[in-house]
Write an enzyme that holds these catalytic residues in place. Structure first.
Site, PDB file in Angstrom:
ATOM      1  N   GLU A 131     -46.590  87.566  -5.782  1.00 52.71           N
ATOM      2  CA  GLU A 131     -45.459  88.283  -5.207  1.00 52.71           C
ATOM      3  C   GLU A 131     -44.400  87.299  -4.739  1.00 52.71           C
ATOM      4  O   GLU A 131     -44.732  86.234  -4.229  1.00 52.71           O
ATOM      5  CB  GLU A 131     -45.952  89.111  -3.996  1.00 52.71           C
ATOM      6  N   LYS A 160     -42.080  85.444  -2.369  1.00 63.12           N
ATOM      7  CA  LYS A 160     -42.115  85.290  -0.908  1.00 63.12           C
ATOM      8  C   LYS A 160     -40.677  85.327  -0.415  1.00 63.12           C
ATOM      9  O   LYS A 160     -39.956  84.330  -0.447  1.00 63.12           O
ATOM     10  CB  LYS A 160     -42.790  83.974  -0.533  1.00 63.12           C
ATOM     11  N   ASP A 189     -37.597  85.415   1.960  1.00 57.45           N
ATOM     12  CA  ASP A 189     -37.345  84.722   3.209  1.00 57.45           C
ATOM     13  C   ASP A 189     -36.590  85.649   4.154  1.00 57.45           C
ATOM     14  O   ASP A 189     -35.374  85.654   4.217  1.00 57.45           O
ATOM     15  CB  ASP A 189     -36.508  83.475   2.904  1.00 57.45           C
ATOM     16  N   TYR A 245     -45.377  94.950   1.403  1.00 62.20           N
ATOM     17  CA  TYR A 245     -46.320  94.164   0.609  1.00 62.20           C
ATOM     18  C   TYR A 245     -47.758  94.177   1.127  1.00 62.20           C
ATOM     19  O   TYR A 245     -48.634  93.557   0.547  1.00 62.20           O
ATOM     20  CB  TYR A 245     -45.845  92.720   0.443  1.00 62.20           C
ATOM     21  N   LYS A 278     -45.327  77.402  -2.146  1.00 66.28           N
ATOM     22  CA  LYS A 278     -43.898  77.201  -1.924  1.00 66.28           C
ATOM     23  C   LYS A 278     -43.228  76.548  -3.130  1.00 66.28           C
ATOM     24  O   LYS A 278     -43.859  75.813  -3.883  1.00 66.28           O
ATOM     25  CB  LYS A 278     -43.675  76.306  -0.695  1.00 66.28           C
ATOM     26  N   CYS A 305     -12.356  59.391  21.340  1.00 67.56           N
ATOM     27  CA  CYS A 305     -12.544  60.782  20.933  1.00 67.56           C
ATOM     28  C   CYS A 305     -11.545  61.134  19.822  1.00 67.56           C
ATOM     29  O   CYS A 305     -10.349  60.904  19.976  1.00 67.56           O
ATOM     30  CB  CYS A 305     -12.333  61.705  22.135  1.00 67.56           C
ATOM     31  N   CYS A 339      -8.944  63.734  21.609  1.00 62.94           N
ATOM     32  CA  CYS A 339      -8.079  63.463  22.760  1.00 62.94           C
ATOM     33  C   CYS A 339      -7.962  61.972  23.069  1.00 62.94           C
ATOM     34  O   CYS A 339      -7.319  61.588  24.032  1.00 62.94           O
ATOM     35  CB  CYS A 339      -8.576  64.228  23.988  1.00 62.94           C
ATOM     36  N   CYS A 397     -17.624  62.516  24.502  1.00 59.95           N
ATOM     37  CA  CYS A 397     -16.294  62.415  25.092  1.00 59.95           C
ATOM     38  C   CYS A 397     -16.418  62.910  26.521  1.00 59.95           C
ATOM     39  O   CYS A 397     -16.796  64.048  26.753  1.00 59.95           O
ATOM     40  CB  CYS A 397     -15.299  63.282  24.326  1.00 59.95           C
ATOM     41  N   CYS A 407     -10.542  67.635  27.279  1.00 66.49           N
ATOM     42  CA  CYS A 407     -10.532  67.493  25.817  1.00 66.49           C
ATOM     43  C   CYS A 407     -10.363  68.865  25.159  1.00 66.49           C
ATOM     44  O   CYS A 407     -11.173  69.761  25.365  1.00 66.49           O
ATOM     45  CB  CYS A 407     -11.838  66.843  25.362  1.00 66.49           C
TER      46      CYS A 407
HETATM   47  S1  IVH Z   1     -48.704  88.834   3.065  1.00 62.86           S
HETATM   48  C1  IVH Z   1     -52.266  88.359   5.558  1.00 62.86           C
HETATM   49  N1  IVH Z   1     -46.894  88.996   1.210  1.00 62.86           N
HETATM   50  O1  IVH Z   1     -44.532  85.217   4.591  1.00 62.86           O
HETATM   51  C2  IVH Z   1     -51.066  88.664   4.781  1.00 62.86           C
HETATM   52  N2  IVH Z   1     -46.313  87.875   3.223  1.00 62.86           N
HETATM   53  O2  IVH Z   1     -46.841  83.367   6.424  1.00 62.86           O
HETATM   54  C3  IVH Z   1     -49.836  88.098   5.378  1.00 62.86           C
HETATM   55  N3  IVH Z   1     -43.983  87.107   3.318  1.00 62.86           N
HETATM   56  O3  IVH Z   1     -44.952  86.130   7.854  1.00 62.86           O
HETATM   57  C4  IVH Z   1     -48.588  88.389   4.744  1.00 62.86           C
HETATM   58  N4  IVH Z   1     -43.409  87.839   1.337  1.00 62.86           N
HETATM   59  O4  IVH Z   1     -43.378  87.590   6.607  1.00 62.86           O
HETATM   60  C5  IVH Z   1     -47.182  88.543   2.440  1.00 62.86           C
HETATM   61  N5  IVH Z   1     -45.395  89.272  -0.510  1.00 62.86           N
HETATM   62  C6  IVH Z   1     -45.674  88.822   0.707  1.00 62.86           C
HETATM   63  C7  IVH Z   1     -44.708  88.150   1.503  1.00 62.86           C
HETATM   64  C8  IVH Z   1     -45.072  87.683   2.774  1.00 62.86           C
HETATM   65  C9  IVH Z   1     -42.990  87.209   2.419  1.00 62.86           C
HETATM   66  C10 IVH Z   1     -43.857  86.431   4.625  1.00 62.86           C
HETATM   67  C11 IVH Z   1     -44.440  87.201   5.778  1.00 62.86           C
HETATM   68  C12 IVH Z   1     -45.333  86.238   6.521  1.00 62.86           C
HETATM   69  C13 IVH Z   1     -45.111  84.945   5.815  1.00 62.86           C
HETATM   70  C14 IVH Z   1     -46.445  84.275   5.503  1.00 62.86           C
END
Ligand code: IVH
Length: 609
Positions: free
Chosen positions: A118, A120, A122, A230, A318, A412, A415, A430, A435
């Site tokens: 899935e 991730k 942000d 999710y 990541k 500065c 100023c 400064c 200023c």
């Molecule tokens: S599962 C035990 N699935 O990533 C399951 N997390 O540290 C925990 N996040 O704080 C989460 N996409 O906010 C899961 N497809 C996804 C995600 C996801 C983003 C974030 C979530 C969590 C952090 C993981």
């Protein structure tokens, strides 16, 4: 007593609700709009009008009832039904394979297993609680055990169904997901904020977090937040044997799930999906920083269980941080609101992580020395997720001989006052109270969203008011009259009246926000809250001694000294007195009701090492 509602009105309202809800679902969940904006607006407006004529028709499930009229006083604590843990990160294919091998060992199995992969996203995690299919609560993560009740704010997200769809509804469903903002929506929002003289957000994530923690739901309602589900923390009346079925089940209930989720068997196949998403990363509408890989089979998950603070059955893989090569054209020095003079690098513009980067921070003169940076140098820069890009290293082998040493200023840049460097500190400051750069930045900070939240006082407006001599410090704001503003080039009658009204509202600011707004060194949002709760009033805080401050758990030496020093300066005392004379009377901030341990005394026995 409720007035009788004609049957045809009732039927029309039900039909309109169905149309609007279906259109929201098509747009926000399926990503396949079915109506033109104008058609949608017409239906929506008709529904609002009908409910206006027959208030008895209004109910919390109506799409018109997403934004309530009231402003909340705080966020109640919500204990999570199961802790909201986070995930272990892996940074490379080797580390990912090691994770797979460790789960193999744990399960004493060698056969390749199936995983969900899935994106991730942000954003900010959010938990939604549905009882009998109706959204009854939404909570933030908080400390993982107890979150904050943000139901009113979450209801404003049109991707969050107020009612689940379908006929077989779980008795209770606690679903987890991410609140996030798409990149184009974020850019449009920031453009709008800038036009309105407000501060833009640094990144979509900050905007999500800030929006969900607003007491007035009208604010999140005006921001383009979305939700994607999710995970399930708790479900009664339905059982899903795999993550694939779970996600399909959530989608069937009308919840948004990611269209980018895929499934794969064995580490090699997962790695291919990871690489494919990494490649398409910039083309996605939202920011992702990796993928989440989860064991698909719920029974195996059960066996794998938790270890410490993260599940053994899932891992966040990541993406590599994003880097680019460019050239430092020159180093510029700017004065911040506390007088600290910091260098940044003007770069030859370069595309990086979906945006064009032309500036990077250099932190301070020591950092320039550490990097061995010269003006004109070829450099490697990095934009790690949300932060401002930074210079990672100088690409010395690519120098062309025309690079020049960086000049560290002695005066500065605004100023011309001689800069000072406090003993043991790296920062140049400064020291001048006059200023202009500091004064204008202090005004902007005072008006910022987390401070006095005075909209319409952005950089340009603050600069103008300062240059015209109308406002030299925040206290002067409270003496402004619309008639003084109207003739200025950036203010019409409307925006002048607006600004005066915004300033007026700031007279009754909660004490913590006022403290933050004042820009006392070391006093950020959190410290401001601690001080406001402990002392209650500005007078008591102003009279506090270093020792009294140090009695607070969260206050250290540096903070205590800065606070005492700040209140001791005649200039600051004078400003506070002038504010008080203008009717500025901050309101008290109560300690939170919250938490599972509120009001309990904890006794520890035995020995501590
Ligand atoms: S599962 C035990 N699935 O990533 C399951 N997390 O540290 C925990 N996040 O704080 C989460 N996409 O906010 C899961 N497809 C996804 C995600 C996801 C983003 C974030 C979530 C969590 C952090 C993981």
């Amino acid at each position: 007593m409720t007035a009788r509602i004609p049957e045809d009105a009732r039927r029309r309202a039900a039909w309109l609700r169905e149309q609007v809800t279906a259109a929201d679902h098509a747009y926000y969940v399926l990503d396949r709009p079915t109506l033109a904006d104008s058609e949608y607006d017409a239906l929506y407006r008709e529904l609002v009008a009908l409910e206006g004529r027959h208030p008895g028709l209004r109910d919390a499930g109506s799409p018109t009832q997403r934004v309530p009229g009231q402003v909340a006083e705080g966020f109640a604590p919500v204990p999570h039904p199961v802790p909201m843990v986070s995930l272990e990160n892996v940074m490379s294919a080797e580390e990912f394979r090691e994770w797979v091998a460790s789960t193999d060992r744990f399960l004493k199995s060698e056969s390749a297993r199936r995983y969900s992969i899935e994106p991730k996203i942000d954003g900010v995690s959010l938990e939604l609680d549905y009882e009998e299919g109706v959204l009854v609560r939404a909570a933030t993560r908080g400390d993982g055990m107890v979150g904050e009740d943000v139901t009113a704010n979450a209801r404003t997200l049109r991707s969050i169904p107020l009612r689940l769809r379908g006929t077989e509804l779980p008795r209770r469903l606690v679903v987890r997901g991410e609140a996030y903002i798409r990149k184009p929506d974020f850019e449009a929002l920031n453009r709008r904020l800038e036009e309105e003289g407000e501060e833009p957000f640094a990144n979509p994530r900050n905007c999500c977090a800030g929006s969900l923690r607003q007491l007035d739901p009208a604010i999140p309602a005006s921001r383009p937040l979305r939700f994607v589900a999710y995970a399930v923390a708790l479900v009664e009346g339905v059982a899903w044997a795999t993550q694939e079925r779970l996600l399909a089940g959530l989608a069937a209930l009308g919840l948004p799930t990611s269209h980018e989720t895929t499934f794969a068997t064995g580490a090699d196949e997962v790695a291919r999906h990871w690489a494919s998403l990494a490649e398409r990363r910039d083309a996605l509408a939202y920011e992702i920083d990796g993928v989440v890989v989860k064991e698909d089979d719920m029974a195996l998950r059960e066996r794998l269980g938790l270890r410490n603070r993260s599940p053994r059955w899932a891992v966040a893989w990541k993406f590599p941080p994003r880097q680019a090569r460019t050239r430092v054209e020159r180093v510029v020095w700017t004065v911040g609101r506390t007088g600290v003079v910091t260098p940044s690098a003007d770069l030859a513009p370069v595309p990086l992580a979906g945006v064009t980067v032309s500036r990077a921070t250099l932190h301070n003169a020591d950092e320039i020395a550490r990097l061995g940076l010269l003006e004109g140098d070829p450099v490697l820069i990095e934009r790690a997720g949300d932060v401002i890009p930074k210079v990672l290293r100088v690409l010395e082998e690519q120098r062309n001989g025309r690079e020049r040493p960086v000049e560290v200023p002695s005066d500065c840049p605004e100023c011309r006052t001689a800069l000072v460097r406090a003993e043991g500190k790296v920062a140049l400051r400064c020291p001048s109270l006059a200023c202009p750069a500091q004064a204008v930045r202090a005004l902007i900070h005072f008006a910022s969203r987390l401070g006095a939240d005075i909209r319409g006082l952005g950089e340009k407006q603050a600069d103008l008011l300062w240059r015209r001599g109308l406002v030299k410090d925040p206290a002067d704001l409270f003496r402004l009259e619309a008639a003084q503003l109207e003739p200025l080039e950036r203010f019409g009658a409307k925006s002048a009246a607006n600004l005066v009204a915004q300033v007026d509202a700031a007279r009754r600011l909660p004490l913590d926000r006022l403290l933050f707004a004042r820009g006392i060194p070391e006093v950020g949002e959190r410290a401001a809250r601690v001080l406001a709760r402990a002392f209650g009033t500005l007078e008591r805080l102003a009279a506090a001694t270093r020792e009294e401050l140090l009695e607070l758990d969260e206050v250290g030496e540096v903070l205590a000294e800065q606070v005492v020093a700040w209140f001791a300066r005649p200039h600051n005392r004078d400003m506070l007195a002038r504010m008080a004379a203008c009717g500025v009377a901050p309101t008290r901030v109560e300690a939170p009701r919250g938490g599972a341990f509120a009001g309990l005394t904890v006794v520890l026995t035995g020995t501590l090492e």
